[in-house]
Write a protein that holds these residues in place. Sequence first.
Motif, PDB file in Angstrom:
ATOM      1  N   ASP A   1       0.844  -1.197   0.000  1.00 31.09           N
ATOM      2  CA  ASP A   1       0.000   0.000   0.000  1.00 31.09           C
ATOM      3  C   ASP A   1       0.882   1.251   0.000  1.00 31.09           C
ATOM      4  O   ASP A   1       2.110   1.182   0.037  1.00 31.09           O
ATOM      5  CB  ASP A   1      -0.960  -0.006   1.188  1.00 31.09           C
ATOM      6  CG  ASP A   1      -0.233  -0.119   2.529  1.00 31.09           C
ATOM      7  OD1 ASP A   1       0.950   0.268   2.595  1.00 31.09           O
ATOM      8  OD2 ASP A   1      -0.851  -0.589   3.499  1.00 31.09           O
ATOM      9  N   HIS A   2       0.237   2.416  -0.008  1.00 29.72           N
ATOM     10  CA  HIS A   2       0.977   3.676  -0.150  1.00 29.72           C
ATOM     11  C   HIS A   2       1.974   3.900   0.986  1.00 29.72           C
ATOM     12  O   HIS A   2       3.149   4.204   0.758  1.00 29.72           O
ATOM     13  CB  HIS A   2      -0.007   4.850  -0.209  1.00 29.72           C
ATOM     14  CG  HIS A   2       0.661   6.189  -0.215  1.00 29.72           C
ATOM     15  ND1 HIS A   2       1.365   6.682  -1.305  1.00 29.72           N
ATOM     16  CD2 HIS A   2       0.773   7.151   0.765  1.00 29.72           C
ATOM     17  CE1 HIS A   2       1.857   7.869  -1.011  1.00 29.72           C
ATOM     18  NE2 HIS A   2       1.515   8.182   0.224  1.00 29.72           N
ATOM     19  N   SER A   3       1.519   3.742   2.226  1.00 34.93           N
ATOM     20  CA  SER A   3       2.402   4.017   3.362  1.00 34.93           C
ATOM     21  C   SER A   3       3.580   3.046   3.394  1.00 34.93           C
ATOM     22  O   SER A   3       4.716   3.444   3.709  1.00 34.93           O
ATOM     23  CB  SER A   3       1.615   3.947   4.672  1.00 34.93           C
ATOM     24  OG  SER A   3       1.052   2.652   4.853  1.00 34.93           O
ATOM     25  N   SER A   4       3.332   1.768   3.055  1.00 38.30           N
ATOM     26  CA  SER A   4       4.425   0.786   3.036  1.00 38.30           C
ATOM     27  C   SER A   4       5.410   1.096   1.920  1.00 38.30           C
ATOM     28  O   SER A   4       6.627   0.933   2.078  1.00 38.30           O
ATOM     29  CB  SER A   4       3.850  -0.629   2.867  1.00 38.30           C
ATOM     30  OG  SER A   4       3.029  -0.976   3.963  1.00 38.30           O
ATOM     31  N   THR A   5       4.876   1.556   0.765  1.00 36.45           N
ATOM     32  CA  THR A   5       5.748   1.911  -0.351  1.00 36.45           C
ATOM     33  C   THR A   5       6.676   3.059   0.028  1.00 36.45           C
ATOM     34  O   THR A   5       7.869   3.057  -0.293  1.00 36.45           O
ATOM     35  CB  THR A   5       4.915   2.301  -1.583  1.00 36.45           C
ATOM     36  OG1 THR A   5       4.066   1.203  -1.956  1.00 36.45           O
ATOM     37  CG2 THR A   5       5.816   2.653  -2.765  1.00 36.45           C
ATOM     38  N   VAL A   6       6.139   4.046   0.729  1.00 37.74           N
ATOM     39  CA  VAL A   6       6.943   5.182   1.161  1.00 37.74           C
ATOM     40  C   VAL A   6       8.060   4.717   2.084  1.00 37.74           C
ATOM     41  O   VAL A   6       9.220   5.155   1.967  1.00 37.74           O
ATOM     42  CB  VAL A   6       6.060   6.241   1.861  1.00 37.74           C
ATOM     43  CG1 VAL A   6       6.931   7.316   2.505  1.00 37.74           C
ATOM     44  CG2 VAL A   6       5.093   6.872   0.869  1.00 37.74           C
ATOM     45  N   ARG A   7       7.753   3.830   3.008  1.00 39.31           N
ATOM     46  CA  ARG A   7       8.771   3.310   3.937  1.00 39.31           C
ATOM     47  C   ARG A   7       9.845   2.526   3.176  1.00 39.31           C
ATOM     48  O   ARG A   7      11.035   2.592   3.519  1.00 39.31           O
ATOM     49  CB  ARG A   7       8.118   2.421   4.989  1.00 39.31           C
ATOM     50  CG  ARG A   7       7.241   3.185   5.979  1.00 39.31           C
ATOM     51  CD  ARG A   7       6.537   2.220   6.917  1.00 39.31           C
ATOM     52  NE  ARG A   7       7.494   1.426   7.685  1.00 39.31           N
ATOM     53  CZ  ARG A   7       7.144   0.353   8.398  1.00 39.31           C
ATOM     54  NH1 ARG A   7       5.868  -0.038   8.430  1.00 39.31           N
ATOM     55  NH2 ARG A   7       8.055  -0.321   9.088  1.00 39.31           N
ATOM     56  N   ILE A   8       9.419   1.798   2.145  1.00 36.61           N
ATOM     57  CA  ILE A   8      10.382   1.042   1.336  1.00 36.61           C
ATOM     58  C   ILE A   8      11.312   1.998   0.593  1.00 36.61           C
ATOM     59  O   ILE A   8      12.531   1.796   0.534  1.00 36.61           O
ATOM     60  CB  ILE A   8       9.639   0.125   0.341  1.00 36.61           C
ATOM     61  CG1 ILE A   8       8.902  -0.992   1.098  1.00 36.61           C
ATOM     62  CG2 ILE A   8      10.617  -0.494  -0.658  1.00 36.61           C
ATOM     63  CD1 ILE A   8       7.976  -1.816   0.220  1.00 36.61           C
ATOM     64  N   LEU A   9      10.734   3.057   0.041  1.00 34.57           N
ATOM     65  CA  LEU A   9      11.537   4.029  -0.705  1.00 34.57           C
ATOM     66  C   LEU A   9      12.519   4.771   0.197  1.00 34.57           C
ATOM     67  O   LEU A   9      13.603   5.168  -0.237  1.00 34.57           O
ATOM     68  CB  LEU A   9      10.618   5.034  -1.411  1.00 34.57           C
ATOM     69  CG  LEU A   9       9.698   4.450  -2.494  1.00 34.57           C
ATOM     70  CD1 LEU A   9       8.827   5.539  -3.082  1.00 34.57           C
ATOM     71  CD2 LEU A   9      10.512   3.762  -3.581  1.00 34.57           C
TER      72      LEU A   9
END
Length: 323
Positions: free
Chosen positions: A183-191
């Motif tokens: 999801d969006h929040s997890s993607t941000v943390r990955i980036l």
Amino acid sequence: MTMTPEQAGWFSATFNRLVGNVEQVILGKTFVVRLSFVALLSEGHLLLEDFPGTGKTSLARAIAQSVAGVSSRIQFTPDLLPGDITGVSIYDQRSGRFDFHRGPIFANIVLADEINRASPKTQSALLEVMEEGHVTVDGTTHGVGSPFMVIATQNPIEQAGTYRLPEAQLDRFIMKASIGYPDHSSTVRILEGAGTKAHETTVPAVVSASTIVEMAALARTVHVDPSINDYISRLVDASRSAVEVRLGVSVRGALALVRASKTLAAASGRHYVIPDDVKLLAEPVLAHRLILDAEAEFDGVTALSIIGQLLIETPPPSDRQAV
């Protein structure tokens, strides 16, 4: 011997620690991580059908690291040979005998990447080891040790140059799942962690490999009421008589659902199985075992929709009966 409530509490606490540890790497995918450990502790294997770059390799590596085990990755290609997986015997001129050189299948967690790209002969090299935990080369049997789990992947988009897994091999996988995009929040943390390469990311060991073997043995002692077995049997029978299905769930599939339900019950802190355990696992455990009628597939019917309909039409036992 049946699992005690105290043992169920310890099992659940350890299970949750394992899941939390892997979630440091696989962000926002709690359900898939839990399914992976259910497969491992049910002494089964996992099939992941997913797009490239969704973290399949990272999942396998993190699971192996969490249980202080060894992981290996096999990239399946059309020219891969069975010996490339199991290992080969090489003649040693000094000793005058053949020495067995182990292949990558000798690991605790084996990632079989894009398994459907290899020839059927090479795919079949996995059948013996997945079912019996050993390989036979030149008439000699070699055990792969324990714990042992194959996490196989296949790409649902690219079909050119692939070989569809035969039903006998699909049946060897206790469940099939998909990681999917975060999801969006997890993607941000990955980036935010883009400066670290995926293969450099490690997680600490939570338990030893021997503890996993102990937990798997403990999961087998979870109580299953006869009404639960009756419920699973009715689900399986219904899958065989569904008009859209050409081949329903096998007895091996029914046994897999019982084993996985036992593990999930223990992971939830219970020493007994309830109908909700069966319902939660029915799709990942049973759907990939169905072969649909060609006309039904053309009409857009899926195995997941069939299992979902069977769960609606097959009444579960009451909680009082189950406990």
